[in-house]
Motif scaffolding. Structure first.
Motif, short mmCIF file in Angstrom:
data_model
loop_
_atom_site.label_atom_id
_atom_site.label_comp_id
_atom_site.label_asym_id
_atom_site.label_seq_id
_atom_site.Cartn_x
_atom_site.Cartn_y
_atom_site.Cartn_z
N ASP A 197 -3.87 -33.55 15.54
CA ASP A 197 -3.26 -33.69 14.14
C ASP A 197 -1.66 -33.70 14.30
N CYS A 242 -7.89 -31.22 8.28
CA CYS A 242 -8.62 -30.19 7.87
C CYS A 242 -7.84 -29.09 7.14
N CYS A 293 -6.04 -27.21 10.27
CA CYS A 293 -5.00 -27.92 10.69
C CYS A 293 -3.97 -27.66 9.47
N CYS A 327 -6.83 -29.50 16.59
CA CYS A 327 -7.60 -29.33 15.46
C CYS A 327 -8.77 -28.17 15.77
N PRO A 328 -8.97 -27.09 15.18
CA PRO A 328 -9.67 -26.05 15.42
C PRO A 328 -11.44 -26.48 14.83
N GLN A 329 -11.18 -27.79 14.05
CA GLN A 329 -12.56 -27.92 13.38
C GLN A 329 -14.12 -27.89 14.13
#
Ligand SMILES: [Zn+2]
Length: 209
Positions: free
Chosen positions: A43, A102, A119, A183-185
């Motif tokens: 991101d 996110c 994010c 991004c940790p999604q």
């Protein structure tokens, strides 16, 4: 990867899975974002470093490019109609301009889980170092994130196309503050359910002073 740049490396940093990063890219220098393991959404926000009230504008960038899918040759534009960055190389070819980032709140709404890494919080922590905050977060760009749009207008966040080592090179057309959330999604496929580290290299092309 950093050794392969046609210029001089001035900064080279590994960003851990789920981590964040923000730096000023001097005019003429290039930021290389390397998706080390592949299928990792990165991101991205960017600002005029000298006056961050001028910042990335997603809608104008898409209008100027004539497409929602940015790649090599496209400019990344500010809300003042000025070019911030040019994509001068892209080994992946698919990035997202519409899916946004996110947040804990959107994760709660969509996945019914509270307090998830996200994010938006990463952006806020990265922006704080530059005196920026919530009001400075705009619709962002997502490198290596795959958001197809169907002929009927349907869209979805799906697994990315990027292979291990894929990269984009972004040349700064002014002094640019670049802000990244790796991004940790883990609740949708944008990171293939497995967030991984990225490498960020700032390099100066040989042909500039
Ligand atoms: Zn995210």
């Amino acid at each position: 990867m950093a050794d392969a740049v046609p210029g001089t490396v001035t900064d080279d940093q590994l960003v851990a899975s789920g981590g964040y990063w923000a730096k000023v890219i001097p005019k003429g220098s290039v930021l290389r974002i390397v998706d080390l393991a592949g299928k990792q959404a990165v991101d991205f926000l960017c600002y005029n470093a000298r006056d961050p009230s001028e910042r990335y504008n997603a809608a104008d960038t898409m209008k100027y490019a004539g497409t929602i899918f940015l790649t090599e040759g496209h400019g990344i534009y500010s809300d003042m109609g000025r070019i911030l960055l040019t994509i001068i190389d892209d080994t992946c070819g698919r990035h997202d301009t519409i899916g946004g980032c996110c947040s804990a709140e959107s994760n709660q709404l969509r996945y019914k889980e509270e307090g998830t890494p996200n994010c938006r919080d990463n952006f806020l922590m990265a922006l704080a170092d530059f005196g920026l905050g919530k009001k400075d977060i705009v619709a962002n760009l997502n490198f290596f994130m795959n958001v197809p749009v169907e002929p009927d207008g349907g869209m979805a966040l799906v697994e990315g196309f990027s292979a291990p080592g894929d990269f984009v090179d972004l040349r700064a057309e002014m002094d640019v503050l670049a802000v990244i959330s790796n991004c940790p999604q883990t609740r949708n496929p944008v990171n293939a359910y497995n967030p991984t580290p990225i490498r960020l290299v700032i390099w100066k092309p040989d042909n500039t002073n």
